[in-house]
Design a protein around this motif. Structure first.
Motif, PDB file in Angstrom:
ATOM      1  N   UNK A 109     -15.553  10.368  13.519  1.00 23.99           N
ATOM      2  CA  UNK A 109     -16.463   9.413  12.610  1.00 23.99           C
ATOM      3  C   UNK A 109     -15.460   8.815  11.803  1.00 23.99           C
ATOM      4  N   UNK A 110     -14.013   8.787  12.534  1.00 20.94           N
ATOM      5  CA  UNK A 110     -13.001   8.151  11.327  1.00 20.94           C
ATOM      6  C   UNK A 110     -12.553   7.115  12.509  1.00 20.94           C
ATOM      7  N   UNK A 111     -12.295   5.795  11.317  1.00 21.96           N
ATOM      8  CA  UNK A 111     -11.028   5.399  12.451  1.00 21.96           C
ATOM      9  C   UNK A 111      -9.650   5.188  11.523  1.00 21.96           C
ATOM     10  N   UNK A 112      -8.315   4.676  11.666  1.00 19.46           N
ATOM     11  CA  UNK A 112      -7.361   3.942  11.084  1.00 19.46           C
ATOM     12  C   UNK A 112      -6.827   3.095  12.230  1.00 19.46           C
ATOM     13  N   UNK A 113      -6.570   2.255  11.489  1.00 19.59           N
ATOM     14  CA  UNK A 113      -5.819   1.104  11.922  1.00 19.59           C
ATOM     15  C   UNK A 113      -4.458   0.848  10.681  1.00 19.59           C
ATOM     16  N   UNK A 114      -3.220   0.331  11.034  1.00 21.20           N
ATOM     17  CA  UNK A 114      -2.032   0.706  10.461  1.00 21.20           C
ATOM     18  C   UNK A 114      -1.097  -0.807  11.285  1.00 21.20           C
ATOM     19  N   UNK A 115      -0.290  -2.356  10.220  1.00 20.03           N
ATOM     20  CA  UNK A 115       0.080  -2.520  10.666  1.00 20.03           C
ATOM     21  C   UNK A 115       0.699  -3.699   9.459  1.00 20.03           C
ATOM     22  N   UNK A 116       2.434  -3.844  10.551  1.00 20.54           N
ATOM     23  CA  UNK A 116       3.301  -4.189   9.443  1.00 20.54           C
ATOM     24  C   UNK A 116       3.307  -5.317   8.616  1.00 20.54           C
ATOM     25  N   UNK A 117       3.286  -5.336   7.739  1.00 23.59           N
ATOM     26  CA  UNK A 117       3.505  -6.485   6.693  1.00 23.59           C
ATOM     27  C   UNK A 117       4.494  -7.350   6.831  1.00 23.59           C
ATOM     28  N   UNK A 118       5.328  -7.811   5.799  1.00 20.19           N
ATOM     29  CA  UNK A 118       6.786  -8.541   5.199  1.00 20.19           C
ATOM     30  C   UNK A 118       7.637  -8.167   4.655  1.00 20.19           C
ATOM     31  N   UNK A 119       7.786  -6.268   6.396  1.00 24.57           N
ATOM     32  CA  UNK A 119       8.841  -5.583   5.125  1.00 24.57           C
ATOM     33  C   UNK A 119       9.228  -4.502   6.691  1.00 24.57           C
ATOM     34  N   UNK A 120      11.084  -4.408   6.200  1.00 25.50           N
ATOM     35  CA  UNK A 120      11.940  -3.751   7.419  1.00 25.50           C
ATOM     36  C   UNK A 120      11.415  -3.191   8.933  1.00 25.50           C
ATOM     37  N   UNK A 121      10.609  -2.469   8.440  1.00 30.50           N
ATOM     38  CA  UNK A 121       9.802  -1.103   8.860  1.00 30.50           C
ATOM     39  C   UNK A 121       8.457  -0.779   8.479  1.00 30.50           C
ATOM     40  N   UNK A 122       7.513  -0.494   9.360  1.00 32.50           N
ATOM     41  CA  UNK A 122       6.120  -0.186   8.896  1.00 32.50           C
ATOM     42  C   UNK A 122       6.263   1.447   8.514  1.00 32.50           C
ATOM     43  N   UNK A 123       6.740   2.281   6.654  1.00 27.47           N
ATOM     44  CA  UNK A 123       6.755   2.884   7.275  1.00 27.47           C
ATOM     45  C   UNK A 123       4.950   4.068   6.662  1.00 27.47           C
TER      46      UNK A 123
END
Length: 521
Positions: A109-123
């Motif tokens: 019952x848990x959901x995660x999403x991560x996306x990279x913005x205008x950054x060198x890397x997704x930290x």
């Protein structure tokens, strides 16, 4: 006096000729570059629509080719750093959290999403874990926003969660209602030998104090006017002490028998004074108190030294220190001390690795209908109840806050406005893990703020934990409204992250959604 010209062999003459040729070519190139006709001809050649259009198309093609490559390799990070006008720690060790610039994950019952913005890397990092224990499942959720490289955020992600999980499992075994024999076998199977403090806890029951767990059992009454009888215990003696009022005769004998004449000393305890036992006052004429005191101190000291050689004093808190008087797990104390211990070890490792970055931390633990939330930095959590009421699970640590500003200035630091308010003109959050250059100046700390929430009493429906990339463009109410109008699943968090980027968020966006209502049911 005349000096003769040195004689050179063929190799030296060849090297001399090459150097003279290079020097003459250098003078020729410099003369051409200093000529105004060269720049005039170059400007006339470039100042045409065809050439300018060709240069623009070539630059766009190079940028597209580089961005199509993996966003985790060093070349891409270095190129993206140039396009974003920063090279801070772009040559750090590659991340072990290899999930790319955009990734999703689902839990119970848990959901995660991560996306990279205008950054060198997704930290950014996010994690959900379900810890199986003897008394039921414990759910752990966390969101981290790294900055200045991936070293610190990867360390916290790999070490802190494991430490918390192990401590929770140990305490659940210790406080379970099974027999001591079964608990001993379970503990040995997972964690090895049972510590002595745990054995003393089992033998003494749930009302043992922390001093009793460390091997020194003392139960005394120290409040004034108390007339109940107390018993003082140590490794080598046991006396009964009564706080009754002395008569006049007893007061007259105080000149020969005083409290200062009897002292308690031990290898584990500081020197302190004890009240005079009545039995010693009665036998004062037969046995001088000074001689008994000397023998008592000597024997106690010798035995404590012998005990000290065979048993090492524990460093830091013991596992039973996180158990309350009723056998409950003290999550606030556990989370605080584990976070500070992780940060202390992280700083040591970061100094050796030369990693000047850090990370924020937002971590939540759900156990038996209670949600504990610890926050360090500017990541944020919010909840929404069944009737639509929205509230914060945490509060951001920003340098512009009056409390944080006073703390920074008291440590000799300052804050300055460079786009946003920053500590020492560098860091946009006033608390973080890592960042050892600022930790050495004591202007940035890792002290967490911890809050607890009863899910059933508040009738909570869901909770959202997210990095500051989301909160740069959305308020708490807007996020709750967006989730309420969605399917409350993986698609919902992905659409919310995309909506944040479309509204102009420059940072990485990581969102963790927990359906608390379904989880409790």
């Amino acid at each position: 006096m005349a000096y003769s010209k040195p004689i050179l062999d063929e190799e030296e003459e060849g090297v001399l000729l090459v150097l003279e040729s290079m020097l003459s070519n250098f003078h020729a190139i410099m003369s051409i570059l200093q000529s105004p006709d060269l720049y005039r001809r170059m400007f006339e050649a470039v100042n045409t629509k065809e050439v300018l259009l060709l240069l623009i198309c070539t630059a766009l093609l190079v940028i597209s080719l580089v961005r199509l490559t993996s966003n985790n390799n060093r070349i891409s990070c270095w190129f993206n750093s140039i396009t974003n006008f920063t090279l801070l720690n772009s040559f750090n060790i590659s991340s072990q959290f290899d999930q790319g610039s955009e990734w999703s994950k689902e839990g119970h019952h848990c959901y995660i999403h991560s996306t990279q913005g205008r950054r060198p890397c997704n930290e950014d990092r996010a994690e959900t874990r379900t810890i199986k224990t003897e008394t039921g499942d414990v759910h752990l959720y966390t969101v981290m926003d790294g900055h200045g490289g991936e070293f610190c955020v990867n360390y916290v992600h790999s070490v802190l969660l494991k430490q918390l999980e192990n401590k929770i499992r140990q305490i659940k075994i210790i406080t379970s209602k099974k027999s001591i024999e079964i608990k001993t076998d379970l503990f040995k199977e997972e964690f090895g030998e049972v510590p002595s403090c745990v054995k003393k806890y089992w033998n003494g029951g749930k009302t043992l104090s922390s001093t009793e767990m460390n091997g020194l059992k003392t139960e005394s009454s120290s409040s004034e006017g108390q007339t109940t009888e107390a018993r003082c215990k140590s490794d080598d003696f046991e006396y009964k002490i009564s706080d009754t009022t002395y008569s006049d005769e007893t007061a007259n004998t105080k000149s020969t028998i005083s409290r200062e004449q009897i002292v308690l000393t031990s290898g584990r305890k500081c020197l302190e004074e004890l009240p005079m036992p009545n039995q010693l006052e009665k036998n004062n004429s037969k046995t001088p108190i000074t001689k008994r005191t000397k023998k008592f101190v000597k024997s106690t000291k010798m035995k404590s030294e012998k005990a000290g050689k065979g048993e090492e004093k524990p460093k830091g808190p013991q596992i039973v220190d996180y158990i309350g008087s009723n056998g409950e797990l003290l999550y606030a104390k556990l989370m605080r001390e584990e976070i500070l211990a992780c940060d202390k070890e992280l700083i040591k490792r970061a100094k050796k690795a030369g990693a000047i970055g850090g990370t924020t931390l937002l971590i939540a633990i759900l156990d038996k209908g209670t949600l504990w939330v610890a926050n360090v930095g500017d990541s944020r959590g919010v909840y929404c109840s069944e009737n639509g009421q929205v509230g914060p699970l945490s509060f951001d640590h920003k340098p512009s806050q009056l409390k944080e500003k006073r703390r920074i200035e008291a440590a000799g630091g300052f804050i300055s406005l460079i786009g946003v308010w920053r500590v020492q003109g560098i860091l946009a959050t006033s608390r973080a893990l890592g960042d050892y250059p600022l930790k050495d100046k004591k202007v940035v700390v890792a002290d967490p703020d911890i809050l607890s929430f009863n899910i059933k009493d508040l009738k909570l429906d869901f909770a959202v934990l997210a990095s500051d990339g989301l909160w740069d463009t959305h308020s708490n109410d807007e996020v709750a409204e967006f989730i309420n109008n969605s399917s409350k699943d993986g698609k919902a968090v992905r659409y919310l992250a995309e909506d944040s980027l479309n509204k102009g968020s420059q940072d990485n966006v990581t969102i963790l959604l927990v359906n608390l209502n379904k989880l409790i049911q």
